[in-house]
Design an enzyme around this catalytic site. Structure first.
Site, PDB file in Angstrom:
ATOM      1  N   GLY A   1       0.666  -0.906   0.597  1.00 41.49           N
ATOM      2  CA  GLY A   1      -0.258  -0.218  -0.028  1.00 41.49           C
ATOM      3  C   GLY A   1       0.905   1.456   0.035  1.00 41.49           C
TER       4      GLY A   1
ATOM      5  N   ALA B   1       0.133   7.656   0.293  1.00 40.01           N
ATOM      6  CA  ALA B   1       1.207   8.952   0.688  1.00 40.01           C
ATOM      7  C   ALA B   1       1.741   8.252   2.244  1.00 40.01           C
ATOM      8  CB  ALA B   1       0.079   9.769   1.810  1.00 40.01           C
ATOM      9  N   MET B   2       1.487   7.717   3.095  1.00 38.39           N
ATOM     10  CA  MET B   2       2.534   7.012   3.941  1.00 38.39           C
ATOM     11  C   MET B   2       3.593   5.836   3.604  1.00 38.39           C
ATOM     12  SD  MET B   2       1.610   8.666   6.835  1.00 38.39           S
ATOM     13  CE  MET B   2       1.584   8.029   8.483  1.00 38.39           C
ATOM     14  N   GLY B   3       2.824   5.309   2.262  1.00 34.22           N
ATOM     15  CA  GLY B   3       3.835   3.860   2.355  1.00 34.22           C
ATOM     16  C   GLY B   3       5.056   4.459   1.644  1.00 34.22           C
TER      17      GLY B   3
ATOM     18  N   ALA C   1       1.373  12.140   6.260  1.00 28.51           N
ATOM     19  CA  ALA C   1       2.127  12.190   4.298  1.00 28.51           C
ATOM     20  C   ALA C   1       0.903  12.734   3.725  1.00 28.51           C
ATOM     21  CB  ALA C   1       2.481  10.852   4.119  1.00 28.51           C
TER      22      ALA C   1
ATOM     23  N   LYS D   1      -5.292   7.138  19.565  1.00 31.12           N
ATOM     24  CA  LYS D   1      -5.323   7.905  17.818  1.00 31.12           C
ATOM     25  C   LYS D   1      -6.813   8.105  17.481  1.00 31.12           C
ATOM     26  CE  LYS D   1      -3.219   9.709  13.682  1.00 31.12           C
ATOM     27  NZ  LYS D   1      -2.469   8.676  12.970  1.00 31.12           N
TER      28      LYS D   1
ATOM     29  N   ASN E   1     -12.111  12.799  12.021  1.00 28.97           N
ATOM     30  CA  ASN E   1     -12.013  13.031  10.823  1.00 28.97           C
ATOM     31  C   ASN E   1     -13.303  12.938  10.505  1.00 28.97           C
ATOM     32  OD1 ASN E   1      -9.641  12.975  10.593  1.00 28.97           O
ATOM     33  ND2 ASN E   1      -9.797  10.519   9.250  1.00 28.97           N
TER      34      ASN E   1
ATOM     35  N   SER F   1      -8.820  14.053   6.929  1.00 25.94           N
ATOM     36  CA  SER F   1      -8.276  13.234   5.910  1.00 25.94           C
ATOM     37  C   SER F   1      -9.536  12.624   5.408  1.00 25.94           C
ATOM     38  CB  SER F   1      -7.054  11.379   6.165  1.00 25.94           C
ATOM     39  OG  SER F   1      -7.958  10.951   7.185  1.00 25.94           O
TER      40      SER F   1
ATOM     41  N   GLU G   1     -13.118   5.005   5.966  1.00 23.03           N
ATOM     42  CA  GLU G   1     -12.396   3.910   6.881  1.00 23.03           C
ATOM     43  C   GLU G   1     -13.664   4.115   8.508  1.00 23.03           C
ATOM     44  OE1 GLU G   1      -7.833   5.494   7.494  1.00 23.03           O
ATOM     45  OE2 GLU G   1      -7.566   3.445   7.084  1.00 23.03           O
TER      46      GLU G   1
HETATM   47  P1  NAD Z   1      -3.630   7.361   0.966  1.00 19.10           P
HETATM   48  O1  NAD Z   1      -5.324   6.648   0.324  1.00 19.10           O
HETATM   49  O2  NAD Z   1      -2.572   7.714   0.337  1.00 19.10           O
HETATM   50  O3  NAD Z   1      -2.913   5.623  -0.078  1.00 19.10           O
HETATM   51  C1  NAD Z   1      -4.110   4.135   0.229  1.00 19.10           C
HETATM   52  C2  NAD Z   1      -3.707   3.431  -0.992  1.00 19.10           C
HETATM   53  O4  NAD Z   1      -5.363   3.919  -2.171  1.00 19.10           O
HETATM   54  C3  NAD Z   1      -2.595   2.918  -2.067  1.00 19.10           C
HETATM   55  O5  NAD Z   1      -2.431   1.794  -2.081  1.00 19.10           O
HETATM   56  C4  NAD Z   1      -2.783   4.253  -2.695  1.00 19.10           C
HETATM   57  O6  NAD Z   1      -2.146   4.124  -4.263  1.00 19.10           O
HETATM   58  C5  NAD Z   1      -4.331   4.779  -3.013  1.00 19.10           C
HETATM   59  N1  NAD Z   1      -4.751   6.072  -3.488  1.00 19.10           N
HETATM   60  C6  NAD Z   1      -4.218   6.725  -3.120  1.00 19.10           C
HETATM   61  N2  NAD Z   1      -5.022   7.952  -3.610  1.00 19.10           N
HETATM   62  C7  NAD Z   1      -5.506   6.993  -5.019  1.00 19.10           C
HETATM   63  C8  NAD Z   1      -5.697   7.135  -5.841  1.00 19.10           C
HETATM   64  N3  NAD Z   1      -7.117   9.024  -6.430  1.00 19.10           N
HETATM   65  N4  NAD Z   1      -7.028   6.583  -6.812  1.00 19.10           N
HETATM   66  C9  NAD Z   1      -6.748   4.803  -6.225  1.00 19.10           C
HETATM   67  N5  NAD Z   1      -5.862   4.675  -5.657  1.00 19.10           N
HETATM   68  C10 NAD Z   1      -5.483   5.990  -4.743  1.00 19.10           C
HETATM   69  O7  NAD Z   1      -3.599   6.361   1.817  1.00 19.10           O
HETATM   70  P2  NAD Z   1      -2.075   7.563   3.398  1.00 19.10           P
HETATM   71  O8  NAD Z   1      -2.909   8.534   3.506  1.00 19.10           O
HETATM   72  O9  NAD Z   1      -1.027   6.260   2.534  1.00 19.10           O
HETATM   73  O10 NAD Z   1      -3.312   6.014   5.159  1.00 19.10           O
HETATM   74  C11 NAD Z   1      -2.535   5.139   4.901  1.00 19.10           C
HETATM   75  C12 NAD Z   1      -3.016   4.620   6.106  1.00 19.10           C
HETATM   76  O11 NAD Z   1      -2.075   5.662   7.126  1.00 19.10           O
HETATM   77  C13 NAD Z   1      -4.304   4.678   6.274  1.00 19.10           C
HETATM   78  O12 NAD Z   1      -5.112   3.261   7.276  1.00 19.10           O
HETATM   79  C14 NAD Z   1      -4.548   6.528   7.293  1.00 19.10           C
HETATM   80  O13 NAD Z   1      -5.929   6.416   8.384  1.00 19.10           O
HETATM   81  C15 NAD Z   1      -3.595   6.264   8.206  1.00 19.10           C
HETATM   82  N6  NAD Z   1      -2.216   6.993   8.451  1.00 19.10           N
HETATM   83  C16 NAD Z   1      -2.222   8.356   7.304  1.00 19.10           C
HETATM   84  C17 NAD Z   1      -1.493   9.648   7.531  1.00 19.10           C
HETATM   85  C18 NAD Z   1      -1.351  10.506   7.072  1.00 19.10           C
HETATM   86  O14 NAD Z   1      -0.833  11.591   7.253  1.00 19.10           O
HETATM   87  N7  NAD Z   1      -1.647  10.461   5.393  1.00 19.10           N
HETATM   88  C19 NAD Z   1      -1.012   9.340   8.818  1.00 19.10           C
HETATM   89  C20 NAD Z   1      -1.158   8.127  10.034  1.00 19.10           C
HETATM   90  C21 NAD Z   1      -1.872   7.246   9.499  1.00 19.10           C
END
Ligand code: NAD
Length: 308
Positions: free
Chosen positions: A7, A10-12, A128, A184, A192, A255, A268
């Site tokens: 995954g 953003a965070m990945g 992120a 958290k 949220n 988010s 979520e």
């Molecule tokens: P994200 O939405 O950026 O990514 C999650 C997945 O969704 C990835 O596979 C990504 O490629 C996909 N994705 C993102 N945008 C897309 C689009 N427009 N179309 C199709 N696919 C899309 O999620 P994240 O922010 O990385 O969060 C991951 C986990 O970490 C979640 O459980 C979140 O609650 C948690 N988290 C996030 C943050 C933060 O600041 N973003 C901080 C702490 C915890």
């Protein structure tokens, strides 16, 4: 160490980038085709505190074949079961798996695929964002609290903590991480969903006494259910913490607002307020606020045509 990021939104991207910069072998796994194409063609672009552009390996989860030493899960909560199914082939006898997703109850999904001594559960205050496919916004600093799900795994987790700390990720091995995970979840459960429903910033929501009444009622439900589940939670300390976060984050849209209102993506909610309502039902504890907020978010998903 061969590290997969399962995954890579953003965070990945943040974690993958920092770990690769520290010398680890990192493979990003994702299903968003535009994001994969952008990173393959142009590298991962970083904007924010320290702009950069780096070549990174990225592929679909089912394309990964070499056994992982370490996997960090960073899907959205509702994508987790499918991701675990799609990466079964890279999970070996000694593969450690860390879950830092927001929300509650992910361990029940993960233990279907991973031996308990190899599961690490945690919580992070790193943040992120994504500016678009292949472009991550990295700002500020953060930290991670994590714990081995099974005490047998504590010793073998030390190497993971070292590797992450070499990447500047500020990891603390926490002897009781569950209260931090629930705390958290309280932040997410009060900000949220409410800001997504009211279409407002955190500061705008927390500015009225009506909203604060709702915030306190939600925290009370989280604490009643958490304590009945054996988690050590202090309700007044959590209220103070949530108020403190609401002041720091006042100008921001949380988010879930970005996902639901701005980008029309599924939320979520079932793993935050919805998880508390579900667990409350099992325990015979009333959770009217969490249940109503979950129902309203689902109604909004339906209105926007993005329900499951
Ligand atoms: P994200 O939405 O950026 O990514 C999650 C997945 O969704 C990835 O596979 C990504 O490629 C996909 N994705 C993102 N945008 C897309 C689009 N427009 N179309 C199709 N696919 C899309 O999620 P994240 O922010 O990385 O969060 C991951 C986990 O970490 C979640 O459980 C979140 O609650 C948690 N988290 C996030 C943050 C933060 O600041 N973003 C901080 C702490 C915890």
């Amino acid at each position: 160490m061969r590290i997969y990021i399962a995954g890579s939104g953003a965070m990945g991207c943040r974690f993958g980038y920092q770990l690769q910069q520290s010398g680890q072998e990192v493979i990003l796994l994702d299903n968003w085709q535009d994001h994969i194409d952008a990173i393959k063609q142009n590298g991962l672009k970083i904007v924010g505190d320290k702009p950069d552009c780096v070549k990174m390996t990225i592929m679909h989860p089912t394309e990964a074949h070499e056994t992982a030493d370490f996997i960090i899960l960073f899907t959205k909560a509702m994508q987790l079961p499918q991701m675990l199914e799609d990466i079964k082939q890279i999970i070996g006898e000694h593969t450690k798996v860390l879950c830092l997703l927001n929300g509650l109850g992910h361990e029940d999904t993960i233990r279907k695929y991973i031996k308990e001594e190899n599961i690490l559960m945690g919580v992070t205050v790193w943040t992120a964002g994504l500016k678009g496919p292949g472009v991550a916004i990295l700002q500020g600093k953060g930290s991670i609290n994590l714990q081995s799900f099974d005490t047998c795994g504590k010793e073998s987790s030390a190497q993971i903590v070292d590797v992450m700390n070499q990447a500047g990720l500020n990891v603390i091995y926490d002897e009781d991480v569950l209260p931090s995970i629930w705390r958290k979840a309280c932040v997410n459960g009060t900000m949220n969903s409410t800001c997504a429903l009211c279409d407002c910033t955190i500061g705008e929501f927390f500015a009225t006494e009506d909203a604060l009444h709702t915030v306190r009622a939600i925290i009370h439900e989280f604490c009643e259910v958490g304590i009945a589940s054996g988690v050590k939670l202090n309700e007044s300390e959590i209220v103070d913490y949530v108020m403190h976060v609401s002041e720091i984050a006042a100008p921001h849209y949380p988010s879930m607002h970005q996902d639901l209102v701005q980008n029309h993506r599924l939320t979520e909610i079932d793993f935050i307020n919805g998880a508390v309502a579900r667990r409350g039902r099992k325990l015979g504890i009333q959770t009217p606020y969490c249940q109503m907020i979950t129902d309203l978010i689902h109604a909004k998903e339906h209105i926007l045509g993005i329900s499951k």
